[in-house]
Scaffold this motif. Structure first.
Motif, short mmCIF file in Angstrom:
data_model
loop_
_atom_site.label_atom_id
_atom_site.label_comp_id
_atom_site.label_asym_id
_atom_site.label_seq_id
_atom_site.Cartn_x
_atom_site.Cartn_y
_atom_site.Cartn_z
N GLY A 122 0.81 -1.21 0.00
CA GLY A 122 0.00 0.00 0.00
C GLY A 122 0.84 1.26 0.00
N TYR A 125 2.10 1.99 -3.49
CA TYR A 125 1.10 2.62 -4.35
C TYR A 125 0.92 4.09 -4.03
CZ TYR A 125 -0.02 -2.32 -5.07
OH TYR A 125 0.05 -3.66 -5.34
N LEU A 126 1.31 4.50 -2.82
CA LEU A 126 1.16 5.90 -2.43
C LEU A 126 2.32 6.78 -2.88
CD1 LEU A 126 -0.27 5.87 1.22
CD2 LEU A 126 -1.35 6.78 -0.83
N SER A 129 1.72 9.68 -5.34
CA SER A 129 0.81 10.74 -4.90
C SER A 129 1.55 11.88 -4.22
CB SER A 129 -0.24 10.15 -3.94
OG SER A 129 0.39 9.62 -2.78
N TRP A 155 -2.66 0.45 -15.15
CA TRP A 155 -3.32 -0.60 -14.38
C TRP A 155 -3.64 -1.80 -15.27
CZ3 TRP A 155 -7.30 0.91 -10.10
CH2 TRP A 155 -7.64 -0.21 -9.35
N GLN A 219 4.50 2.79 -13.06
CA GLN A 219 3.61 1.67 -12.76
C GLN A 219 4.18 0.35 -13.26
OE1 GLN A 219 0.03 3.70 -14.50
NE2 GLN A 219 -0.99 2.91 -12.68
N GLN A 319 -13.08 9.29 -9.25
CA GLN A 319 -12.11 10.22 -8.69
C GLN A 319 -11.70 11.31 -9.67
OE1 GLN A 319 -8.76 8.14 -6.96
NE2 GLN A 319 -9.99 6.35 -6.48
N THR A 333 -10.02 8.95 -0.53
CA THR A 333 -9.76 7.68 -1.20
C THR A 333 -8.45 7.03 -0.74
OG1 THR A 333 -8.58 8.75 -3.04
CG2 THR A 333 -10.98 8.51 -3.24
N LEU A 334 -7.65 7.75 0.04
CA LEU A 334 -6.37 7.20 0.50
C LEU A 334 -6.54 5.94 1.35
CD1 LEU A 334 -4.32 10.41 1.38
CD2 LEU A 334 -4.23 9.00 -0.69
N VAL A 337 -6.13 2.92 -0.81
CA VAL A 337 -4.76 2.68 -1.27
C VAL A 337 -3.91 2.12 -0.14
CG1 VAL A 337 -2.75 3.76 -2.33
CG2 VAL A 337 -5.03 4.58 -2.90
N MET A 340 -4.48 -1.67 0.51
CA MET A 340 -4.31 -2.63 -0.56
C MET A 340 -3.28 -3.71 -0.23
SD MET A 340 -6.49 -2.29 -2.81
CE MET A 340 -5.77 -3.52 -3.86
N SER A 414 -14.67 3.71 0.30
CA SER A 414 -13.34 3.08 0.31
C SER A 414 -13.31 1.88 1.23
CB SER A 414 -12.29 4.11 0.73
OG SER A 414 -12.22 5.18 -0.19
#
Length: 478
Positions: A122, A125-126, A129, A155, A219, A319, A333-334, A337, A340, A414
């Motif tokens: 997780g 994935y952050l 951001s 994705w 990604q 989003q 929405t964090l 993430v 995950m 979420s």
């Protein structure tokens, strides 16, 4: 009128017996071919067939053998009609006793080091951001279209590429998997560059030509490094850009150009390291080709790509309108993430726990009930992790005076989506890509008439229904 007197059943039977009958021709059945080790009991015959098909006839338990019988076409009806047992599980246990195969212990659990790596996914994935504030400050117009296109492309491309690579891994061809990942990553960035140029022309945001391939490159690089369990190397390579992005957010006066330059440099280096790692996979110098391996599997691959695209659209499209003017809702929405990594871990542990249950004293009904109970607990655990992260985000928004009902609704969505993604992983592990596509398409279509929270709740229900045919099926966990 004469009175009709009742006759006895014996008299009636004698009358029927002496009545004229129709002679039917007797046709002898075709001779049954000889089979090794046949017995008068059909279960002994089945046991002999299973022993001849499996080699040594050794099985862990009745549930393990039930998977083989199901694969050979033995249904519950056949178990009742042909063999006189209640279902396949009861028949399999009887066959196992006749084979007298010694039971072995349950499979060993993987080391906890793997669990910690998954839990930190997780955070991986952050990482991008942290750089978005600097990008938004440097671009005069909103790069909304570029971010959505890059997110969807990266994705879907990563999901399809990983699935293809695992087809080589399942055949023991690591070199072919590495070659596929490297070539696929390069092709993905090339496609992203073309799409970025098209978005730049259509939206008038020149930065899209650089933003789309850069986000896609990160990604795909992270996908390759995670595939080879090199998460620590990914964090080390991207740490200069993350520190620069964090400093920009905290200081508030740094110029965004150096931050973007550091991000691009780190992304290029990370992408190169990922390609090098993939091309150095051990194996034959001339790895196998994909086309013979995928013969008969392209339909499944199409469903894999479609389900990945539907999930990405379900998560990212709501989003998209929030990037420019509703930053507090985007922050809500964090929690998804952050959770995950935990979701990935619980999805893997569910499959392992199911295989462990095969070695315990559970009947077929108990096995199914136990699995559903474990799945419900995992869904609740994933939702709880997302809820805790959401509580932190909402508390911060309240302190900043930015808490809105829309942010609260997004945080609640979420939480539900974390549990839904767990069910997505489990259903995909069962090979139910067709059912998965139907559930995702229905939830995505519901977004047009219902809020995001409602469509996610619908998705959770549809996924649970789609799992009913496969959760208790033994062969899913062999």
């Amino acid at each position: 009128m004469s009175e009709v007197r009742p006759t006895s059943m014996a008299s009636a039977a004698r009358g029927w017996a002496t009545a004229s009958t129709i002679a039917l021709p007797i046709v002898r059945p075709a001779p049954v071919p000889d089979r090794p080790e046949l017995g008068t009991d059909p279960v002994e015959t089945l046991a002999a067939e299973v022993r001849a098909a499996s080699g040594d006839g050794r099985f862990v338990d009745g549930l393990h053998l039930a998977a083989l019988l199901e694969a050979r076409g033995v249904t519950d009806r056949a178990a009742r009609v042909r063999y006189g047992y209640r279902d396949v599980f009861e028949l399999a246990e009887s066959v196992r006793v006749r084979l007298d195969g010694p039971a072995v212990g349950p499979p060993s659990r993987p080391p906890r080091r793997r669990e910690w790596r998954e839990l930190f996914h997780g955070g991986l994935y952050l990482l991008p951001s942290v750089l978005f504030p600097a990008v938004l400050a440097a671009v005069p117009r909103s790069p909304l279209a570029a971010v959505v296109v890059a997110g969807l492309l990266g994705w879907v491309w990563a999901g399809g590429l990983t699935w293809l690579a695992y087809q080589h891994i399942n055949q023991g061809d690591d070199a072919a998997a590495g070659r596929l990942l490297a070539r696929g990553a390069v092709c993905g960035v090339a496609v992203a560059a073309a799409l970025g140029a098209a978005v730049a022309v259509m939206s008038g945001v020149a930065a899209a030509a650089l933003l789309v391939p850069a986000v896609t490159a990160y990604q795909l690089a992270s996908t390759v490094l995670v595939f080879y369990r090199a998460e620590a190397r990914l964090v080390a390579l991207m740490s200069p850009a993350v520190v620069a992005g964090g400093g920009f957010v905290l200081a508030g006066w740094w110029p965004p150009t150096p931050v973007i330059a550091a991000a691009l440099a780190c992304t290029v280096v990370t992408f190169g390291v990922a390609l090098r790692r993939a091309l150095r996979a051990p194996g034959d110098a001339t790895p196998g080709r994909l086309r013979p391996l995928m013969r008969g599997r392209w339909g499944t691959f199409a469903l894999v790509v479609l389900s990945t695209a539907l999930l990405a659209a379900l998560v990212l499209l709501p989003q998209a309108p929030l990037l420019a003017h509703h930053f507090e809702v985007l922050l809500a929405t964090l929690p998804l993430v952050v959770s995950m990594g935990f979701v990935e871990w619980r999805a893997r542990r569910f499959g392992e726990r199911a295989r462990e249950l095969l070695h315990e004293a559970w009947g077929p009904g108990g096995f199914r009930r136990r699995l559903w109970w474990r799945l419900a607990l995992d869904v609740c655990a994933c939702g709880l992790v997302a809820a805790l992260a959401g509580a932190v985000v909402l508390a911060g928004l309240r302190e900043a005076g930015r808490l809105t009902p829309a942010a609260q609704a997004m945080a609640a969505a979420s939480v539900l989506l974390a549990g839904a993604v767990l069910l997505v992983f489990v259903l995909a592990a069962h090979g139910g890509y067709g059912r998965l596509c139907v559930a995702l398409a229905a939830a995505l279509g519901a977004q047009a008439a219902a809020p995001f929270l409602g469509s996610v709740a619908l998705l959770l229900v549809l996924l649970a229904v789609a799992l009913i045919p496969s959760v208790g099926r033994v062969r899913q966990y062999r």
